[in-house]
Design an enzyme around this catalytic site. Structure first.
Site, PDB file in Angstrom:
ATOM      1  N   MET A  96      -5.017  21.292   3.702  1.00  0.00           N
ATOM      2  CA  MET A  96      -4.844  22.745   3.792  1.00  0.00           C
ATOM      3  C   MET A  96      -3.722  23.064   4.782  1.00  0.00           C
ATOM      4  SD  MET A  96      -8.503  24.508   3.177  1.00  0.00           S
ATOM      5  CE  MET A  96      -9.121  24.385   4.833  1.00  0.00           C
ATOM      6  N   HIS A 114      -3.967  13.979   9.438  1.00  0.00           N
ATOM      7  CA  HIS A 114      -3.362  14.042   8.097  1.00  0.00           C
ATOM      8  C   HIS A 114      -2.302  12.947   7.935  1.00  0.00           C
ATOM      9  CE1 HIS A 114      -4.496  18.462   8.714  1.00  0.00           C
ATOM     10  NE2 HIS A 114      -5.189  18.125   7.639  1.00  0.00           N
ATOM     11  N   GLN A 144     -13.045  27.885  -1.074  1.00  0.00           N
ATOM     12  CA  GLN A 144     -13.975  27.144  -0.225  1.00  0.00           C
ATOM     13  C   GLN A 144     -14.305  27.868   1.080  1.00  0.00           C
ATOM     14  OE1 GLN A 144     -11.136  23.752  -0.070  1.00  0.00           O
ATOM     15  NE2 GLN A 144     -11.779  23.526   2.058  1.00  0.00           N
ATOM     16  N   ASP A 192     -14.464  14.462   7.285  1.00  0.00           N
ATOM     17  CA  ASP A 192     -15.281  15.351   6.459  1.00  0.00           C
ATOM     18  C   ASP A 192     -16.182  14.457   5.607  1.00  0.00           C
ATOM     19  OD1 ASP A 192     -13.928  18.117   7.004  1.00  0.00           O
ATOM     20  OD2 ASP A 192     -12.321  16.668   6.789  1.00  0.00           O
ATOM     21  N   GLN A 211     -17.973  15.837   2.555  1.00  0.00           N
ATOM     22  CA  GLN A 211     -16.975  16.083   1.504  1.00  0.00           C
ATOM     23  C   GLN A 211     -16.610  14.775   0.798  1.00  0.00           C
ATOM     24  OE1 GLN A 211     -13.454  18.737   2.018  1.00  0.00           O
ATOM     25  NE2 GLN A 211     -12.346  16.826   2.248  1.00  0.00           N
ATOM     26  N   SER A 233      -8.449  18.045  14.361  1.00  0.00           N
ATOM     27  CA  SER A 233      -8.779  19.053  13.350  1.00  0.00           C
ATOM     28  C   SER A 233      -7.827  20.219  13.488  1.00  0.00           C
ATOM     29  CB  SER A 233     -10.221  19.538  13.561  1.00  0.00           C
ATOM     30  OG  SER A 233     -10.437  20.736  12.828  1.00  0.00           O
TER      31      SER A 233
HETATM   32  P1  AMP Z   1      -7.982  19.601   5.777  1.00  0.00           P
HETATM   33  O1  AMP Z   1      -6.528  19.947   5.844  1.00  0.00           O
HETATM   34  O2  AMP Z   1      -8.720  19.902   7.034  1.00  0.00           O
HETATM   35  O3  AMP Z   1      -8.642  20.128   4.531  1.00  0.00           O
HETATM   36  O4  AMP Z   1      -8.054  18.024   5.658  1.00  0.00           O
HETATM   37  C1  AMP Z   1      -7.349  17.347   4.657  1.00  0.00           C
HETATM   38  C2  AMP Z   1      -7.725  15.898   4.670  1.00  0.00           C
HETATM   39  O5  AMP Z   1      -7.434  15.332   5.951  1.00  0.00           O
HETATM   40  C3  AMP Z   1      -9.222  15.651   4.435  1.00  0.00           C
HETATM   41  O6  AMP Z   1      -9.370  14.485   3.624  1.00  0.00           O
HETATM   42  C4  AMP Z   1      -9.748  15.420   5.821  1.00  0.00           C
HETATM   43  O7  AMP Z   1     -10.920  14.635   5.866  1.00  0.00           O
HETATM   44  C5  AMP Z   1      -8.581  14.685   6.446  1.00  0.00           C
HETATM   45  N1  AMP Z   1      -8.633  14.789   7.904  1.00  0.00           N
HETATM   46  C6  AMP Z   1      -8.604  15.928   8.649  1.00  0.00           C
HETATM   47  N2  AMP Z   1      -8.729  15.616   9.967  1.00  0.00           N
HETATM   48  C7  AMP Z   1      -8.859  14.268  10.040  1.00  0.00           C
HETATM   49  C8  AMP Z   1      -9.039  13.336  11.106  1.00  0.00           C
HETATM   50  N3  AMP Z   1      -9.127  13.731  12.365  1.00  0.00           N
HETATM   51  N4  AMP Z   1      -9.127  12.025  10.794  1.00  0.00           N
HETATM   52  C9  AMP Z   1      -9.045  11.607   9.502  1.00  0.00           C
HETATM   53  N5  AMP Z   1      -8.884  12.425   8.460  1.00  0.00           N
HETATM   54  C10 AMP Z   1      -8.792  13.737   8.721  1.00  0.00           C
END
Ligand code: AMP
Length: 285
Positions: free
Chosen positions: A35, A42, A66, A155, A158, A190
């Site tokens: 996102m 990421h 979502q 996640d 998820q 995050s």
């Molecule tokens: P998001 O942009 O928050 O929807 O996350 C996109 C992807 O990045 C998802 O697969 C998350 O699980 C992964 N992700 C986000 N933060 C982390 C993190 N700290 N460690 C590993 N993967 C992450």
């Protein structure tokens, strides 16, 4: 010094152009769905994607489906320029479509349901969240047609639900999971950490401390659960749950449970919902 770019990164905003460019990529393709508001978590997914496939597509889309009413859809951090700079030369295509491009009709007439696993834990606190996730992931898989899709273990629910999505709907893609990336303090990276003050970031460490305590307490299930109970006493976090659950069904494990166990935490710090998780191996009561 940053490493020299290894490929030309092309920004694409329409599904049609994405399909055309994807079809022209020789070899295998991995997709990383985000996102935006990209951080080192990421980028670890992008790095893994580059290891497992010849080409990488990053999707950058804040999915309205979502977010529930009253959640942070409008406030969610958006900075496409910074995202492009972060992945420049590391991915082949960045798909950053408008909401209208993804959803000419919102909500869509036909959507995907995450089922019962989508109504517990995060799904109990955020009704409809996982239906929105599986719907956008299904669409993005159709659009990008990858060999591999890379997701983070941060996640954890998820990830478990997306494994079910791919298995239950026979989607021709392999899911690759990447461990949680943390700051030096232990805080799970995050995009929502941006909402926290300096004090809030310090308070949020209660989550990673709880994870570390649970990991240390394994392989005894009772000790893991006691560590989680102790962690919940920390009033810096408004805890929602701190549980040992089955990694497939996501149901809390009973005393007889042995084997892989998912530890999942969620709570609010300064009004921001934070998650953390770990997979531990349980071999004793
Ligand atoms: P998001 O942009 O928050 O929807 O996350 C996109 C992807 O990045 C998802 O697969 C998350 O699980 C992964 N992700 C986000 N933060 C982390 C993190 N700290 N460690 C590993 N993967 C992450």
């Amino acid at each position: 010094m940053t490493a020299a770019p290894v490929r030309d990164t092309v920004l694409v905003t329409t599904i049609e152009e994405l399909r055309t460019r994807r079809a022209a990529l020789p070899g295998t393709v991995a997709v990383v769905m985000t996102m935006g508001a990209l951080h080192a978590g990421h980028l670890a997914l992008v790095a893994r994607a580059r290891e497992v496939a010849d080409h990488v597509i990053l999707t950058d889309f804040v999915n309205p489906l979502q977010f529930g009413p009253g959640e942070d859809f409008t406030a969610y951090p958006r900075d496409l320029e910074a995202d492009l700079a972060a992945v420049d030369g590391q991915v082949d295509l960045v798909l950053a479509p408008s909401t209208e491009e993804m959803y000419p009709v919102l909500p869509p007439t036909v959507s995907v349901s995450a089922g019962a696993a989508g109504r517990v834990l995060e799904g109990a606190a955020r009704p409809g969240h996982f239906d929105g996730v599986v719907t956008v992931v299904t669409k993005l898989l159709q659009i990008t047609a990858p060999d591999v899709a890379v997701f983070g273990q941060k996640d954890a629910q998820q990830l478990a639900i997306l494994r079910r999505l791919v298995a239950d709907l026979n989607l021709p893609v392999r899911i690759e999971a990447v461990p949680i990336q943390r700051e030096g303090t232990g805080l799970a990276r995050s995009s929502r950490n941006a909402y926290l003050s300096t004090d809030g970031r310090a308070q949020a460490l209660a989550l990673s401390r709880a994870i570390a305590a649970a990991e240390l307490a394994a392989p005894s299930l009772g000790a893991v659960q006691a560590a989680l109970e102790t962690a919940r006493q920390d009033s810096a976090v408004a805890w929602d749950y701190a549980l040992a659950v089955d990694p497939v069904t996501l149901a809390p494990v009973g005393p007889e449970h042995r084997g892989e166990t998912l530890v999942v935490l969620a709570g609010y710090v300064e009004g921001t919902r934070l998650l953390d998780a770990a997979v531990v191996s349980v071999t004793a009561a």
